[in-house]
Design a protein around this motif. Sequence first.
Motif, mmCIF file in Angstrom:
data_model
loop_
_atom_site.group_PDB
_atom_site.id
_atom_site.type_symbol
_atom_site.label_atom_id
_atom_site.label_comp_id
_atom_site.label_asym_id
_atom_site.label_seq_id
_atom_site.Cartn_x
_atom_site.Cartn_y
_atom_site.Cartn_z
ATOM 1 N N VAL A 137 84.775 88.275 70.890
ATOM 2 C CA VAL A 137 86.095 88.591 70.167
ATOM 3 C C VAL A 137 86.177 88.268 68.891
ATOM 4 O O VAL A 137 84.958 87.575 68.546
ATOM 5 N N VAL A 138 86.544 89.121 68.007
ATOM 6 C CA VAL A 138 86.612 88.751 66.464
ATOM 7 C C VAL A 138 88.121 88.452 66.140
ATOM 8 O O VAL A 138 89.160 89.295 66.502
ATOM 9 N N ARG A 143 92.610 82.947 62.359
ATOM 10 C CA ARG A 143 92.295 82.584 63.733
ATOM 11 C C ARG A 143 93.445 82.741 64.555
ATOM 12 O O ARG A 143 93.670 81.967 65.720
ATOM 13 N N LYS A 144 94.415 83.436 64.193
ATOM 14 C CA LYS A 144 95.849 83.371 65.094
ATOM 15 C C LYS A 144 96.112 84.760 65.772
ATOM 16 O O LYS A 144 96.860 84.945 66.494
ATOM 17 N N THR A 145 95.110 85.830 65.423
ATOM 18 C CA THR A 145 95.032 86.905 66.227
ATOM 19 C C THR A 145 93.592 87.580 66.450
ATOM 20 O O THR A 145 92.726 87.335 65.616
ATOM 21 N N TYR A 164 96.844 94.678 69.883
ATOM 22 C CA TYR A 164 97.207 93.735 70.681
ATOM 23 C C TYR A 164 96.311 93.750 71.679
ATOM 24 O O TYR A 164 95.680 94.937 71.997
ATOM 25 N N ILE A 165 95.972 92.939 72.451
ATOM 26 C CA ILE A 165 94.970 92.546 73.325
ATOM 27 C C ILE A 165 95.725 91.814 74.655
ATOM 28 O O ILE A 165 96.409 90.749 74.453
ATOM 29 N N ASN A 379 98.821 87.748 69.187
ATOM 30 C CA ASN A 379 98.928 88.958 69.829
ATOM 31 C C ASN A 379 98.016 89.249 71.202
ATOM 32 O O ASN A 379 97.468 90.240 71.306
ATOM 33 N N LEU A 380 98.077 88.118 71.901
ATOM 34 C CA LEU A 380 97.195 88.044 73.091
ATOM 35 C C LEU A 380 98.291 87.554 74.347
ATOM 36 O O LEU A 380 98.827 86.671 74.146
ATOM 37 N N TRP A 381 98.184 88.400 75.259
ATOM 38 C CA TRP A 381 98.795 87.927 76.562
ATOM 39 C C TRP A 381 97.718 87.633 77.645
ATOM 40 O O TRP A 381 96.545 88.578 77.550
ATOM 41 N N VAL A 382 97.841 86.721 78.366
ATOM 42 C CA VAL A 382 97.112 86.712 79.573
ATOM 43 C C VAL A 382 97.775 86.830 81.062
ATOM 44 O O VAL A 382 98.941 86.432 81.115
#
Length: 461
Positions: A137-138, A143-145, A164-165, A379-382
């Motif tokens: 990932v980049v 380092r917040k998104t 968003y990812i 901007n990440l959901w799991v």
Amino acid sequence: MNNGYITLPSAVIPVTREVDVLVIGGGASGIAAAIAAARGGATTMLVEQRGFLGGMGTVALVPAFCPFTDKQKPIVRGLGLQLMEQMKEACDPAFRKEYQDMLDWVPIDPEVLKRVYDNAVLESGVTPLYHTFVYDVVLSPDRKTVEGVIVVNKTGRSFISCRYIIDCTGDGDIAALAGVPFQKGGEEGELQPGSMCYLLANVDRPKFSRFLEESGDTGQLHTTVELAISEGALPEGRKSISGLAWVSDYLVGVNFGHVFGIDGTLAEDLTRGAIEGRRTAERQLQFFRKYVPGFEHAHMVASGEQLGIRETRRIEGDYILTVDDFITARSFPDDIARNAYYIDIHLANSKSDMTFNHLPPGVSHGVPYRIMLPVGIDNLWVAGRSVSSDRAVQGSLRVMPNCFSMGQAAGTAAVLALQGSTGSRGIAVAELQRRLLEQDVWLGEDRVPAEKEKEKEGNTP
């Protein structure tokens, strides 16, 4: 090479796609997340390492959908229930007739399900990318998104940019690469075992049913399995068959036995698990032929491409769902789904016990939005079995119906974030819930879509 490492030269990698929402992993949660995002108007790509969708239901040949009900009513609705019904409709008439009214433990026809999932994502406007693995990932400078991912496939290495990812890998791979803290397994690092599931053809279901009736054994063949263990035909371990899912009177999916000590985040373990799993399945086939009437001429037509994995990482999220939340059937202000599947923790070795904890019929607990939000990333959901929970609750949340629910919520939330130009924590949860209700998601008897509430008011004398 220096101290076991090599330094790679810098490389210029092409940007092959720029999307609003990038979904990684094409299992139940990823399918639902991608469809929900695309239907909401987001340009959406779904990246899957295999050549088809479905996760454990197709890759590992898990033979049946776990329950969609609380034993009284369907509580997992929305996309998951719709997709299962589409599979039924695409199966042959005998299958449809037998299972048309069933919502729990419906057998999976994996080839039909693959096509149903293909059609569903394409019709929704999702761009699928199969045979592709995420290499890294980049992150943004702070380092917040997550700005995107580097993928590897037959075409080469490339970069997919996203706003968003959604991590639907089942193992929290994207979250882990982004530096999100996580837990794995029990206090001593033990993990639930894997299972090699498979399909047996040339079986005789009527003969098998007569055997059960005449012998008094159960559908899980507890007595027969114990006899085979005592005679050395099966190894020590599980004393019954987890599931026989009859696709037809001559074809059955089997979930039976365990392969221990497998960490699904390690390629070496997956390799060993695949080899050992196929050997175990062959031994079980001989057991069926010798001990189980109706299986004398059984033929294994397919085994899972990989071992079925029940447990790996659990991310650290804004809230950790606990066993007490499960037992007390707690609801939350930010509920995005309901769950009633029992806590199902499989033995960590052949000498240990399995753990089961059931809620009463008609009872469910809430699944809060916050367990999908990994700490530190905006901007990440799991979604899926690696959400933020303790180990006991993970043994309940991990099944496909729940993964559908969490994926649908994550995809819908990503649309809201996109429309509001905000992060995952900046959306209005009440609006997310309203949109989920409009999509036929069930959030409890006290939460119904606005139009249905108006209908109720209009019918009040």
